[in-house]
Design an enzyme around this catalytic site. Structure first.
Site, mmCIF file in Angstrom:
data_model
loop_
_atom_site.group_PDB
_atom_site.id
_atom_site.type_symbol
_atom_site.label_atom_id
_atom_site.label_comp_id
_atom_site.label_asym_id
_atom_site.label_seq_id
_atom_site.Cartn_x
_atom_site.Cartn_y
_atom_site.Cartn_z
ATOM 1 N N CYS A 1 -82.557 -19.460 -43.782
ATOM 2 C CA CYS A 1 -83.765 -20.157 -44.274
ATOM 3 C C CYS A 1 -84.768 -20.716 -43.213
ATOM 4 O O CYS A 1 -85.873 -20.985 -43.471
ATOM 5 C CB CYS A 1 -83.477 -21.130 -45.324
ATOM 6 S SG CYS A 1 -82.728 -22.774 -44.493
ATOM 7 N N CYS B 1 -81.582 -22.442 -38.887
ATOM 8 C CA CYS B 1 -80.598 -21.505 -39.770
ATOM 9 C C CYS B 1 -81.041 -19.984 -39.930
ATOM 10 O O CYS B 1 -82.198 -19.687 -40.058
ATOM 11 C CB CYS B 1 -80.790 -21.997 -41.209
ATOM 12 S SG CYS B 1 -79.900 -21.148 -42.545
ATOM 13 N N GLU C 1 -31.986 -4.093 -39.520
ATOM 14 C CA GLU C 1 -32.689 -2.618 -39.783
ATOM 15 C C GLU C 1 -34.101 -3.028 -39.557
ATOM 16 O O GLU C 1 -34.637 -4.177 -39.592
ATOM 17 C CB GLU C 1 -32.320 -2.175 -41.176
ATOM 18 C CG GLU C 1 -30.871 -1.988 -41.437
ATOM 19 C CD GLU C 1 -30.681 -1.685 -42.923
ATOM 20 O OE1 GLU C 1 -31.319 -0.918 -43.525
ATOM 21 O OE2 GLU C 1 -29.903 -2.452 -43.705
ATOM 22 N N LYS D 1 -40.166 -11.607 -38.732
ATOM 23 C CA LYS D 1 -41.639 -10.969 -38.475
ATOM 24 C C LYS D 1 -41.880 -11.074 -37.167
ATOM 25 O O LYS D 1 -41.820 -12.048 -36.432
ATOM 26 C CB LYS D 1 -42.460 -11.695 -39.286
ATOM 27 C CG LYS D 1 -42.465 -11.547 -40.683
ATOM 28 C CD LYS D 1 -42.666 -10.187 -41.605
ATOM 29 C CE LYS D 1 -44.121 -9.621 -41.554
ATOM 30 N NZ LYS D 1 -45.243 -10.238 -42.395
ATOM 31 N N TYR E 1 -32.816 2.392 -47.687
ATOM 32 C CA TYR E 1 -31.776 1.414 -46.979
ATOM 33 C C TYR E 1 -30.939 0.663 -47.756
ATOM 34 O O TYR E 1 -30.427 -0.344 -47.361
ATOM 35 C CB TYR E 1 -32.963 0.548 -46.159
ATOM 36 C CG TYR E 1 -33.931 -0.108 -46.739
ATOM 37 C CD1 TYR E 1 -33.841 -0.995 -47.858
ATOM 38 C CD2 TYR E 1 -35.259 0.525 -46.555
ATOM 39 C CE1 TYR E 1 -34.692 -1.372 -48.570
ATOM 40 C CE2 TYR E 1 -36.506 -0.131 -47.085
ATOM 41 C CZ TYR E 1 -36.230 -1.011 -48.198
ATOM 42 O OH TYR E 1 -37.526 -1.410 -48.854
ATOM 43 N N ASP F 1 -43.497 -0.970 -42.935
ATOM 44 C CA ASP F 1 -45.119 -1.438 -43.305
ATOM 45 C C ASP F 1 -45.306 -0.234 -44.283
ATOM 46 O O ASP F 1 -46.048 0.580 -44.011
ATOM 47 C CB ASP F 1 -46.075 -1.579 -42.227
ATOM 48 C CG ASP F 1 -47.056 -2.539 -42.870
ATOM 49 O OD1 ASP F 1 -46.910 -3.258 -43.769
ATOM 50 O OD2 ASP F 1 -48.027 -2.659 -42.066
ATOM 51 N N CYS G 1 -76.640 -26.502 -42.011
ATOM 52 C CA CYS G 1 -77.920 -26.155 -42.370
ATOM 53 C C CYS G 1 -78.237 -27.387 -43.643
ATOM 54 O O CYS G 1 -77.390 -27.061 -44.567
ATOM 55 C CB CYS G 1 -78.223 -24.798 -42.926
ATOM 56 S SG CYS G 1 -79.856 -24.637 -44.003
ATOM 57 N N GLN H 1 -41.942 30.136 -39.713
ATOM 58 C CA GLN H 1 -42.376 31.478 -40.407
ATOM 59 C C GLN H 1 -41.401 31.758 -41.459
ATOM 60 O O GLN H 1 -41.600 32.610 -42.512
ATOM 61 C CB GLN H 1 -42.650 32.554 -39.361
ATOM 62 C CG GLN H 1 -43.914 32.351 -38.512
ATOM 63 C CD GLN H 1 -43.218 31.584 -37.084
ATOM 64 O OE1 GLN H 1 -42.105 30.689 -37.275
ATOM 65 N NE2 GLN H 1 -43.794 31.533 -36.034
ATOM 66 N N LYS I 1 -38.080 -3.152 -40.494
ATOM 67 C CA LYS I 1 -38.800 -3.596 -41.671
ATOM 68 C C LYS I 1 -39.980 -2.689 -41.732
ATOM 69 O O LYS I 1 -40.976 -2.969 -40.863
ATOM 70 C CB LYS I 1 -39.049 -5.135 -41.460
ATOM 71 C CG LYS I 1 -39.750 -5.526 -42.727
ATOM 72 C CD LYS I 1 -40.199 -7.206 -42.726
ATOM 73 C CE LYS I 1 -40.674 -7.441 -43.858
ATOM 74 N NZ LYS I 1 -42.462 -6.781 -44.055
ATOM 75 N N GLU J 1 -38.210 2.767 -48.393
ATOM 76 C CA GLU J 1 -39.781 2.627 -48.262
ATOM 77 C C GLU J 1 -40.499 3.806 -48.032
ATOM 78 O O GLU J 1 -39.905 4.747 -47.257
ATOM 79 C CB GLU J 1 -40.057 1.694 -46.990
ATOM 80 C CG GLU J 1 -41.328 1.072 -46.791
ATOM 81 C CD GLU J 1 -41.127 -0.551 -47.401
ATOM 82 O OE1 GLU J 1 -42.297 -1.279 -47.522
ATOM 83 O OE2 GLU J 1 -40.175 -0.781 -47.983
ATOM 84 N N CYS K 1 -81.513 -23.810 -49.365
ATOM 85 C CA CYS K 1 -81.285 -22.540 -48.537
ATOM 86 C C CYS K 1 -80.911 -21.582 -49.467
ATOM 87 O O CYS K 1 -79.615 -21.789 -49.971
ATOM 88 C CB CYS K 1 -80.551 -22.828 -47.278
ATOM 89 S SG CYS K 1 -79.767 -21.548 -46.413
#
Length: 664
Positions: free
Chosen positions: A403, A400, A109, A306, A218, A113, A418, A32, A111, A166, A423
């Site tokens: 068709c 299919c 560190e 990753k 970073y 997204d 098919c 406030q 990574k 980032e 088709c």
């Protein structure tokens, strides 16, 4: 007090409060009180427009509207990182570092997204924020960056400062944003990264401000100007300068310590208030990092681990079929929407009937899904224990879905087809494939345009593409078709006629004939006429052309419709021959080679083309039959496997020397 002095005082007080709250997580006044002082500042600034300052705390909420974003060239490249996926690859990275760095230390560190960003400051004031862009040129998004409370507009140094990091959307902000999107009957964002990128590129900075973005920093671009010697010191100095730096990091001395820390953070990953998809490993010494330098695309002193694919549970609502260009029928899972690895997933391919039966998937099942390589959604298994009797086994259709023709399953193949060449689904998909980048490369004839032209009755087969020129006036009367765009389309169609036989064969979509096989056939026979006359026995004599592929090729050229198609294309002036490239004798002639890692002097495709020209067979995987593994930086499991199997390895420098020797 003089009102102008009060404005300057309020700006300083409010910025100190923001830094304490957003950077140091240590609020010093109630919300406030902050709001009261901010209202006072806005009121005084309105009375004194001559005191306008883009870096004022008021601008974080007032904002402005731009016509567009200015392009800015980075002072130095903003590089991406090579990816690794396991402990062996971490050890290989550390081994390469330690070949030239004694007593190496690494900083590990998070990574994020998010969206890579560069900030510049001079004389203690924020100057500019630029997106990564293509690494060389980005966009000035300063107006939107000013709306992020944790990013300081003033820092306690008069020296030039550039930091990189980032910008991301916290999970809580993402959930609130998507709730608003749904309430407004708008499409929700797929993941926080897309939402952050979309917010940063808003021309109205008030929209960006409403999205509640945040950021971590970073990389201290000019750390050496401050006498900083290590990455850890750089992070501490950035924090001291009021930049938000993530405390989740660790200095490690070897691969095992790195791996232990990665495992620790991986277990906490879901509880973090932001998305991370891995960990970044950097050499701690900035002097050694500078000495190691970079390749064209990636630094040699840093790499990104990753995380393995995240698995989640959801419900299988239905299985629907799609029809490809060859008539191949692909079953697709319709899933109850669920977030996995940062995106909302509601569909996944099930490949064929055998996969559905093998995994015993039933409509209504609770299933486990993940993203293969964190990209492609995949149904891993059903959970039979969660069945309540309402689940229904899936009966694979015999006709299919488009068709109605009877489906065929060829011997030794898992897929259904098919075989009706008329088709509608096959017709459209075959034209999309024919015009695609890897085939005839008719850039302006994309998927949507082909579907539209088919709906109008102008494209009903591949050969119709080359008769669009006869419908120019009709096209000009269609909505959104202007003379300039129509003429460009017709010019690109005309230019595609020059593509050689290998490209045309791939574009025709012959079953079992991919891009590589098409080029092998073109080089072996030299002309369409010669290939059309080839028997199965002739074809299987060619390296990499097997019995099934040979039978498919012969069957294709026996179909009346295909004979007519090729004749029409020939009459329209398409190239039906291949310029045979002579193969230089070299160390690689008749050898199987595998490329791995990031090459500095060539792209992967360029290196592959060179090897093929030198008589090599280029493979994507390492086995005992591999003759050479050619590696660049950040080479991972393929190099490790080659060393384990005793396969000969060759650095990029050695490869360059062999190429020079062959060319000489």
């Amino acid at each position: 007090m003089d009102e102008k002095k009060r404005i300057l005082e309020l700006r300083k007080i409010l910025e100190e409060y923001s830094i304490a709250y957003y950077v140091y997580d240590d609020p010093t006044v109630p919300d406030q009180e902050y709001d009261r002082l901010l209202d006072e500042l806005i009121h005084l600034e309105q009375k004194h427009p001559e005191m306008y300052d883009a870096n004022s705390p008021s601008q974080r909420i007032i904002g402005s509207v731009l016509d567009g974003f200015e392009k800015v060239t980075h002072t130095s490249l903003m590089l991406s990182l090579s990816d690794i996926f396991n402990l062996d690859e971490i050890r290989a990275f550390c081994s390469r570092i330690e070949e030239s760095v004694t007593d190496a230390e690494y900083v590990v560190e998070c990574k994020y997204d998010g969206l890579a960003m560069s900030l510049t400051y001079d004389n203690g004031e924020f100057i500019r924020a630029v997106t990564r862009g293509d690494g060389t040129v980005g966009e000035d998004v300063s107006n939107n960056i000013r709306t992020i409370p944790s990013i300081p507009m003033h820092i306690p140094t008069q020296q030039h400062v550039e930091v990189r990091g980032e910008v991301y959307m916290p999970k809580q902000s993402f959930e609130k944003l998507n709730a608003k999107q749904k309430a407004a009957h708008k499409k929700p964002f797929a993941n926080p990264r897309n939402a952050a990128a979309g917010s940063i590129r808003q021309l109205d900075s008030r929209i960006c401000a409403s999205r509640k973005l945040d950021a971590y920093w970073y990389y201290f671009q000019n750390a050496q100007d401050f006498g900083i010697l290590t990455q850890e010191e750089a992070l501490e100095k950035m924090h001291e300068l009021h930049f938000r730096v993530n405390p989740i990091r660790k200095v490690c001395k070897n691969a095992d310590e790195i791996w232990a820390f990665i495992q620790e953070i991986g277990e906490k990953r879901e509880s973090l208030p932001y998305e991370i998809d891995g960990m970044v490993i950097k050499l701690n010494s900035l002097t050694d990092s500078s000495r190691l330098g970079t390749t064209v695309k990636v630094p040699r002193y840093a790499i990104a681990y990753k995380f393995p694919a995240q698995q989640v549970q959801t419900r299988l609502l239905d299985i629907q079929l799609s029809v490809g260009r060859t008539g191949k029928i692909t079953p697709n899972a319709v899933l109850e929407p669920v977030r996995v690895a940062g995106t909302t997933v509601q569909a996944a391919t099930l490949h064929n009937e055998d996969m559905i039966l093998h995994k015993d998937l039933r409509i209504g099942d609770i299933v486990v899904i993940h993203k293969a390589g964190e990209i492609i959604p995949e149904v891993v298994r059903a959970i039979p224990q969660r069945r309540d009797g309402t689940q229904k086994p899936y009966i694979f259709p015999s006709t299919c879905p488009v068709c109605g023709s009877k489906l065929v399953r060829f011997e030794d193949e898992a897929a259904h087809y098919c075989v009706n060449q008329d088709c509608p689904a096959r017709v459209v998909e075959s034209m999309i494939h024919f015009a695609s980048r890897d085939a005839m490369d008719i850039e302006t004839l994309g998927d949507k345009k082909i579907e539209q032209l088919h709906d109008w009755g102008l494209l009903n087969s591949i050969e119709d593409i080359y008769f669009l020129k006869d419908h120019r006036e009709e096209l000009l009367n269609k909505p959104h078709y202007q003379a300039k765009s129509v003429d460009k389309l017709l010019e690109q169609i005309e230019a595609s006629k020059k593509q050689e036989l290998g490209v045309l064969l791939f574009g025709l979509g012959i079953r079992q004939v991919g891009k590589k096989a098409a080029m092998i056939l073109a080089n072996a026979f030299g002309s369409m006429d010669a290939l059309r006359q080839a028997s199965i026995d002739d074809l299987i004599q060619i390296k990499d052309i097997g019995q099934i592929t040979a039978e498919s090729i012969v069957a294709f050229f026996q179909e009346e419709k295909n004979i007519h198609l090729i004749q029409v294309l020939q009459d329209q002036g398409l190239c039906m021959t291949q310029t045979k490239k002579s193969i230089q004798q070299s160390r690689f002639t008749n050898k199987t080679c595998v490329l791995t890692g990031t090459l500095e002097h060539y792209t992967r495709n360029e290196a592959k083309a060179i090897l093929v020209s030198l008589g090599a067979n280029v493979s994507g995987s390492v086995s005992k039959k591999t003759d050479y593994v050619i590696y660049g930086t950040a080479a991972g499991s393929k190099l490790t496997k080659a060393q384990t199997l005793g396969v000969a390895t060759m650095s990029e420098d050695e490869f360059l020397q062999e190429v020079e020797n062959a060319q000489a």
